[in-house]
Design a protein around this motif. Structure first.
Motif, short mmCIF file in Angstrom:
data_model
loop_
_atom_site.label_atom_id
_atom_site.label_comp_id
_atom_site.label_asym_id
_atom_site.label_seq_id
_atom_site.Cartn_x
_atom_site.Cartn_y
_atom_site.Cartn_z
N LYS A 36 0.84 -1.22 0.00
CA LYS A 36 0.00 0.00 0.00
C LYS A 36 0.87 1.26 0.00
O LYS A 36 0.65 2.19 -0.78
CB LYS A 36 -0.90 0.00 1.24
CG LYS A 36 -2.31 -0.48 0.94
CD LYS A 36 -3.29 -0.01 2.00
CE LYS A 36 -4.65 0.34 1.42
NZ LYS A 36 -5.05 -0.35 0.22
N ILE A 55 2.55 1.80 -3.36
CA ILE A 55 1.66 2.38 -4.39
C ILE A 55 1.47 3.87 -4.10
O ILE A 55 1.50 4.70 -5.01
CB ILE A 55 0.30 1.64 -4.42
CG1 ILE A 55 0.52 0.20 -4.89
CG2 ILE A 55 -0.69 2.37 -5.33
CD1 ILE A 55 -0.69 -0.70 -4.79
N CYS A 62 -3.73 5.21 -11.67
CA CYS A 62 -3.18 4.64 -10.43
C CYS A 62 -4.09 3.54 -9.90
O CYS A 62 -3.61 2.54 -9.35
CB CYS A 62 -2.98 5.74 -9.37
SG CYS A 62 -1.59 6.81 -9.77
N ASN A 63 -5.40 3.71 -10.08
CA ASN A 63 -6.31 2.63 -9.66
C ASN A 63 -6.11 1.37 -10.50
O ASN A 63 -6.11 0.26 -9.98
CB ASN A 63 -7.77 3.09 -9.74
CG ASN A 63 -8.08 4.11 -8.66
OD1 ASN A 63 -7.29 4.30 -7.72
ND2 ASN A 63 -9.20 4.79 -8.79
N GLU A 113 -3.11 -0.30 -9.25
CA GLU A 113 -3.38 -0.96 -7.97
C GLU A 113 -4.07 -2.30 -8.21
O GLU A 113 -3.75 -3.30 -7.56
CB GLU A 113 -4.25 -0.03 -7.12
CG GLU A 113 -4.23 -0.38 -5.67
CD GLU A 113 -4.74 0.77 -4.79
OE1 GLU A 113 -5.08 1.86 -5.32
OE2 GLU A 113 -4.77 0.56 -3.58
N HIS A 169 -2.74 -5.90 -7.26
CA HIS A 169 -3.56 -6.76 -6.41
C HIS A 169 -3.63 -8.17 -7.02
O HIS A 169 -3.55 -9.17 -6.31
CB HIS A 169 -4.95 -6.15 -6.25
CG HIS A 169 -5.81 -6.91 -5.31
ND1 HIS A 169 -5.42 -7.19 -4.01
CD2 HIS A 169 -7.04 -7.48 -5.47
CE1 HIS A 169 -6.37 -7.89 -3.42
NE2 HIS A 169 -7.35 -8.10 -4.28
#
Ligand code: ADP
Ligand code: ASP
Ligand code: MG
Length: 465
Positions: A62, A65, A96-97, A100, A104
């Motif tokens: 986290k 990122i 950025c999402n 992520e 993930h």
């Protein structure tokens, strides 16, 4: 057209991006320009470490990122007035999402292939370009984001893909011809024919710039970095290193291949093919004249100096193969090179004694173990029959290369070189000289690296000439 490429330190924060925009604006007043950008400084390293953390399922993911997101958001806050910030932030937040989510996925499967790592790394350049396009627009410059993956066609060697030149040139030409404003192209990335994201190897944005230049038929490729040009040696090793006003393409090729980080080693290939000069400039000091890299006819040089520059690489290993078993057997070297090539291992330097009794191969340490395994496999019969002696990998070494067009035909260079190193107490393990006489390279222990480079610099490039 001129291509302007800005490296990671040139786009490191809002203030630097504003300075870059001013350089682009000025160039665009004089010429049609295309812009190639690197990721913000440290972002590619951050993406690689985020991929590692995801693979390990680490708690630190986290924060990793966040460390990628934050510098982009901070740059938006620095560059845009509050009412305009949301419009600039939204596309960055979306990217950025996406990043992520990909990370993930890596976390779930606990595995990050080179292919996935290339996709992860591609976010660095895509983010910096997205941000720059918004900022250029806010400054009244019409800029168009070009997805490099639509124009740089590569094979599937993830991590360091090989470029298909004719196809890429054609795609670049067609794409740029259809754009009115300033094309802004992410460096470092490309795609396979199936559209899978690849990267061109670390530091590869320089290479993208010369590919774009070659495809677009540019008259000049400008590489904007954080030093005043190509220096006579790595300034981190030699405080007295100075800017070389002009070097030939061949010298630039040798310098970069043998470790001068200021340009990626493949950068010269498209530029030479299309006869396009390069200009290395400092975005922190735009008025400095920089270094021109061009054919020898266009370069004026200090004729009194045989040596133009010094380059070096650390984390080097070598293998010495010895034994009577190779004497007079045709094809022995071909077998060795074939075995290494099949495993994709790059030999930096080769030296063979004239007795044919020893052959010495030099690699990057990262590839050393794989090289040793490939050689042991290929030479198993000779090892079993003791026609060659067991060999091992010797690590902890560095290569140093002395480069200069004027060394050709100047007697006594090697004598001066090795005498000065002898006086400094530097032990030489291997020597190789290209038949072009443009380059003398040798291997030393890493502990002698700085001393060796400084000694040679003082001997051949100490001021005044
Ligand atoms: P960018 O982010 O602009 O691509 P790089 O860090 O890749 O910049 O390359 C520039 C750096 O290369 C310089 O800051 C300098 O430390 C290093 N360097 C190594 N050798 C040389 C050299 N011979 N001339 C200039 N810079 C060199
Ligand atoms: N961002 C990439 C790297 O750090 C490519 C580049 O900057 O040239 O290696
Ligand atoms: Mg670079």
């Amino acid at each position: 057209m001129r291509v302007l490429k800005f490296g990671g330190s040139s786009v490191a924060n809002g203030e630097r991006i504003a300075a870059v925009a001013a350089i682009i604006a000025e160039a665009a007043r004089a010429d049609r320009v295309a812009v190639v950008l690197s990721a913000m400084k440290g972002v590619t390293d951050g993406l690689i470490s985020a991929a590692r953390l995801a693979e390990q399922g680490s708690e630190g993911l986290k924060a990793a990122i966040e460390a990628i997101r934050e510098p982009h958001f901070a740059a938006v806050r620095a560059l845009f007035a509050p009412p305009d910030q949301a419009a600039a932030l939204t596309p960055l937040a979306v990217m950025c999402n996406d990043l992520e989510e990909i990370l993930h996925g890596v976390e779930l499967v606990r595995e990050c292939s080179l292919r996935t790592q290339d996709l992860v790394m591609s976010f660095g350049e895509r983010l910096s370009c997205r941000l720059a396009v918004s900022y250029l627009a806010s400054q009244g410059l019409s800029a168009a984001l070009v997805d490099a993956r639509e124009v740089i066609r590569t094979d599937e060697r993830f991590g360091s893909a090989a470029v298909d030149f004719p196809t890429s040139y054609e795609l670049i030409h067609r794409k740029l011809a259809g754009i009115d404003g300033i094309p802004v192209i992410p460096g470092f990335i490309g795609a396979t024919p199936a559209g899978v994201t690849t990267t061109l190897g670390r530091n590869g944005s320089d290479y993208t710039a010369s590919l774009i230049g070659a495809g677009a038929g540019a008259s000049l490729i400008e590489i904007w970095t954080d030093v005043d040009g190509v220096l006579s040696a790595d300034p981190r090793l030699v405080p007295g290193a100075f800017v070389i006003p002009g070097i030939t393409s061949e010298e630039a090729m040798e310098l970069s291949y043998f470790g001068a980080k200021v340009i990626h080693p493949y950068t010269m290939v498209p530029a030479v093919e299309k006869n396009i000069p390069l200009l290395i400039k400092n975005s922190l000091n735009p008025s400095a004249p920089g270094t021109l890299i061009a054919g020898s006819g266009a370069i004026t040089r200090d004729g009194s100096r045989p040596v133009t520059g010094i380059a070096s690489i650390e984390e080097i290993s070598l293998v010495n193969i010895e034994g009577g078993g190779m004497m007079g057997i045709p094809g022995f070297a071909a077998r060795i090179f074939g075995a290494l090539a099949r495993d994709g291992i790059n030999i930096i330097m080769i030296s063979q004694a004239s007795s044919e009794h020893t052959i010495c191969l030099v690699f990057r340490t990262a590839e050393g173990e794989r090289a040793l395994a490939a050689l042991n496999r290929e030479l198993a019969p000779e090892l079993a029959s003791r026609r060659i002696a067991r060999f091992e990998l010797i690590g902890g070494l560095a290569t140093v290369s002395v480069i200069g067009e004027n060394m050709h035909g100047t007697p006594g260079i090697a004598g001066r070189l090795f005498s000065s190193l002898g006086r400094a107490g530097v032990n030489i393990l291997v020597i190789a000289q290209g038949s072009s006489e443009r380059n003398i390279s040798f291997v030393i222990e890493e502990k002698d690296h700085t001393k060796a480079v400084r000694t040679i610099h003082a001997e051949f490039l100490g001021r005044p000439s």
